[in-house]
Structure formats: structure tokens, C-alpha cells
Design a protein around this motif. Sequence first.
Motif, mmCIF file in Angstrom:
data_model
loop_
_atom_site.group_PDB
_atom_site.id
_atom_site.type_symbol
_atom_site.label_atom_id
_atom_site.label_comp_id
_atom_site.label_asym_id
_atom_site.label_seq_id
_atom_site.Cartn_x
_atom_site.Cartn_y
_atom_site.Cartn_z
ATOM 1 N N ARG A 188 -48.523 -42.429 -8.096
ATOM 2 C CA ARG A 188 -49.193 -42.309 -9.401
ATOM 3 C C ARG A 188 -50.621 -42.861 -9.290
ATOM 4 O O ARG A 188 -51.567 -42.264 -9.788
ATOM 5 N N ALA A 189 -50.743 -43.994 -8.570
ATOM 6 C CA ALA A 189 -52.064 -44.609 -8.406
ATOM 7 C C ALA A 189 -53.013 -43.687 -7.637
ATOM 8 O O ALA A 189 -54.226 -43.756 -7.808
ATOM 9 N N GLN A 190 -52.434 -42.808 -6.790
ATOM 10 C CA GLN A 190 -53.287 -41.858 -6.036
ATOM 11 C C GLN A 190 -53.474 -40.554 -6.805
ATOM 12 O O GLN A 190 -54.065 -39.599 -6.279
ATOM 13 N N ASN A 191 -52.894 -40.488 -8.022
ATOM 14 C CA ASN A 191 -52.965 -39.262 -8.829
ATOM 15 C C ASN A 191 -52.350 -38.066 -8.101
ATOM 16 O O ASN A 191 -52.888 -36.956 -8.105
ATOM 17 N N LYS A 192 -51.192 -38.330 -7.443
ATOM 18 C CA LYS A 192 -50.548 -37.272 -6.650
ATOM 19 C C LYS A 192 -49.068 -37.146 -7.010
ATOM 20 O O LYS A 192 -48.233 -36.870 -6.146
ATOM 21 N N LEU A 193 -48.720 -37.401 -8.242
ATOM 22 C CA LEU A 193 -47.295 -37.444 -8.604
ATOM 23 C C LEU A 193 -46.914 -36.313 -9.558
ATOM 24 O O LEU A 193 -47.544 -36.136 -10.595
ATOM 25 N N LEU A 194 -45.865 -35.555 -9.181
ATOM 26 C CA LEU A 194 -45.257 -34.595 -10.120
ATOM 27 C C LEU A 194 -43.878 -35.141 -10.464
ATOM 28 O O LEU A 194 -43.049 -35.318 -9.563
ATOM 29 N N HIS A 195 -43.637 -35.389 -11.745
ATOM 30 C CA HIS A 195 -42.353 -35.940 -12.186
ATOM 31 C C HIS A 195 -41.491 -34.763 -12.663
ATOM 32 O O HIS A 195 -41.881 -34.052 -13.581
ATOM 33 N N VAL A 196 -40.342 -34.549 -12.016
ATOM 34 C CA VAL A 196 -39.518 -33.370 -12.328
ATOM 35 C C VAL A 196 -38.161 -33.807 -12.852
ATOM 36 O O VAL A 196 -37.526 -34.695 -12.272
ATOM 37 N N ASP A 197 -37.715 -33.184 -13.937
ATOM 38 C CA ASP A 197 -36.363 -33.440 -14.442
ATOM 39 C C ASP A 197 -35.382 -32.719 -13.519
ATOM 40 O O ASP A 197 -35.257 -31.493 -13.565
ATOM 41 N N GLY A 198 -34.688 -33.492 -12.663
ATOM 42 C CA GLY A 198 -33.767 -32.903 -11.691
ATOM 43 C C GLY A 198 -32.365 -32.742 -12.234
ATOM 44 O O GLY A 198 -31.461 -32.305 -11.519
ATOM 45 N N ASN A 199 -32.177 -33.080 -13.504
ATOM 46 C CA ASN A 199 -30.829 -33.014 -14.086
ATOM 47 C C ASN A 199 -30.633 -31.688 -14.814
ATOM 48 O O ASN A 199 -30.299 -31.653 -15.995
ATOM 49 N N ARG A 200 -30.932 -30.609 -14.107
ATOM 50 C CA ARG A 200 -30.749 -29.269 -14.641
ATOM 51 C C ARG A 200 -30.132 -28.415 -13.554
ATOM 52 O O ARG A 200 -30.041 -28.832 -12.401
ATOM 53 N N ASP A 201 -29.765 -27.218 -13.915
ATOM 54 C CA ASP A 201 -29.210 -26.270 -12.974
ATOM 55 C C ASP A 201 -30.172 -26.105 -11.761
ATOM 56 O O ASP A 201 -31.393 -26.170 -11.946
ATOM 57 N N ILE A 202 -29.621 -25.914 -10.556
ATOM 58 C CA ILE A 202 -30.430 -25.841 -9.331
ATOM 59 C C ILE A 202 -31.572 -24.812 -9.459
ATOM 60 O O ILE A 202 -32.728 -25.104 -9.148
#
Length: 219
Positions: A188-202
Motif C-alpha cells: 500500500r505504501a508503494q501504491n501497488k496494492l489491488l484488494h480483491v474480494d476472494g470470497n466469491r465464485d472462482i
Amino acid sequence: MNIVLFGAQGSGKGTQAEKLVATFHCHHISSGDIFRDAFEDGSELGRVAHSYIERGELVPDDITVEMMLQRITQPHIARAGFILDGFPRTIAQAKALDEGLAKLGREIDCSVYFDVPRAELIKRLSGRYICKAHQHVYNVRTKPPKVAGICDMDGSELYQRTDDQGPAIEKRLDIFFSETIQLLDYYRAQNKLLHVDGNRDIDEVSADLIERLKKYLSR
Ligand code: AP5
């Protein structure tokens, strides 16, 4: 394109990496797969790593970093780009990775965090089966093979990992949520983060991830 996938054990890193490789045509490098292959080959690295893996502990940073940098810096891999699955897992590993890439004039473009609740992770890990030939991933509940016990893709036998059984599952998750989770702040500090909701169908996760990565990488 150089991407780091991180998330707790069972969050879908390996599953999504297979899909990303098909879209972005880069190399999938899984630290866990390399350790397991080394053990199958009877190498010293495999023997040492196996004792940690069986207990659900992290393999020491110096061993892991050396093994991964050797792989990542191979010319054909550095050229085509890579998706890292399971590495880095500590801040020390993340720093060593950044330093190793900087020497080649390269860097991590993006890190993806798969966010999945602990109860769901435990369900997924206890239902996971892996193929012996190429480590393709199945799940008795959410992604069963067409023929029980046989890999759809290469016909090899499926097996359950020893660290997906018993107390090793809880121990691995404890290490993730106390140690590896610190990578969130690092990227996050490097501004390189994608936060993904992994609790869904594949397929839902991969469609969302691919669309977001394409946008992110064309910034
Ligand atoms: P590794 O092999 O990397 O295992 P892990 O981190 O424990 O991660 P997993 O492979 O368990 O999870 P995953 O996120 O890939 O989930 P998957 O896609 O399979 O490492 C093993 C060991 O090696 C470590 O414990 C450590 O000892 C050592 N090691 C490795 N790297 C290291 C490092 N950098 N430093 C030190 N030590 C290291 O999915 C799980 C299951 O869920 C599957 O059955 C799948 O079909 C299913 N599933 C996936 N997505 C979904 C979904 N969206 N919905 C429903 N089911 C799903």
C-alpha cells in the motif's frame, strides 16, 4: 508484467494464477510448488523445506529468497514477466525481492491481495486435492474433477497435501494473519496494492481480477 499474489492459505492464489497465465501469457512461479518438486526430486533443498512445510511453518527467509531469486532472474522469465504465488511472505522477503529486481532494472508492477474469511479458508483447504503430475488444483465441494480422484487436465492421480490435514492448517493461518498480512501495508505504501474480494465464485473472482489488472497495468 510482474505481479505478486498474496492472501491466506486457501484464498485462491494458485487457482487464480492458472487463469491469469492464460490471459497474460507470463510465468507462474509458486514457491510451494517449487519446494514440493524439490522434495519429490530428493534434493537437499526439498528435504530441508519439507520439515518446515509438514509442521505448517515458514521455510527460513535465506533459503526461500535464494531459491526464488534464482528462478525469477532467469532470462526467459525476466523477459516474459511473472506471477508470484506464495512469495514474498515476510517483509524481509519483499525487500529482498525488490532489491533483486532492482539489480536487473525491473520491479513489481502490482500486488493482489485475496481477502477471504478464516472459516471459508478452513473449508476450502480441507476439501482441496492436487494432481501429482502438474499440481493442478481441485476441490471436492467447489471444483470437483470430472472423474473422482483423477486430474481432468493430465489424467494423473489426485492427492491431499499433508499440510492440508490436522493442526498444520490452523498454524499456517495463524502465521499468515500475524506475519504475512503485514505485506498489505508494504505494498500500500508503494501504491501497488489491488484488494480483491476472494470470497466469491472462482469465475467471478477471475473476471473481476482480470478486468481490474488490465485497467491497473494500463495506467
Ligand atoms: P503453498 O503451496 O504456497 O501453500 P499456501 O500458502 O499454504 O497456499 P495454498 O496453496 O494453500 O493456497 P492458495 O491460495 O494457492 O489456494 P488454492 O488456489 O489452492 O506453501 C506451502 C508451504 O511451503 C508453506 O506452508 C511454507 O511452509 C512453504 N513456503 C511456501 N512459500 C514460502 C515462502 N515465501 N516463505 C517461507 N515458506 C514458504 O485454493 C484452495 C482451495 O480452494 C482449492 O481446493 C480451490 O479449488 C478452492 N478455491 C479456490 N478459489 C475458490 C473460490 N473462489 N471459491 C471456492 N473455492 C475456491
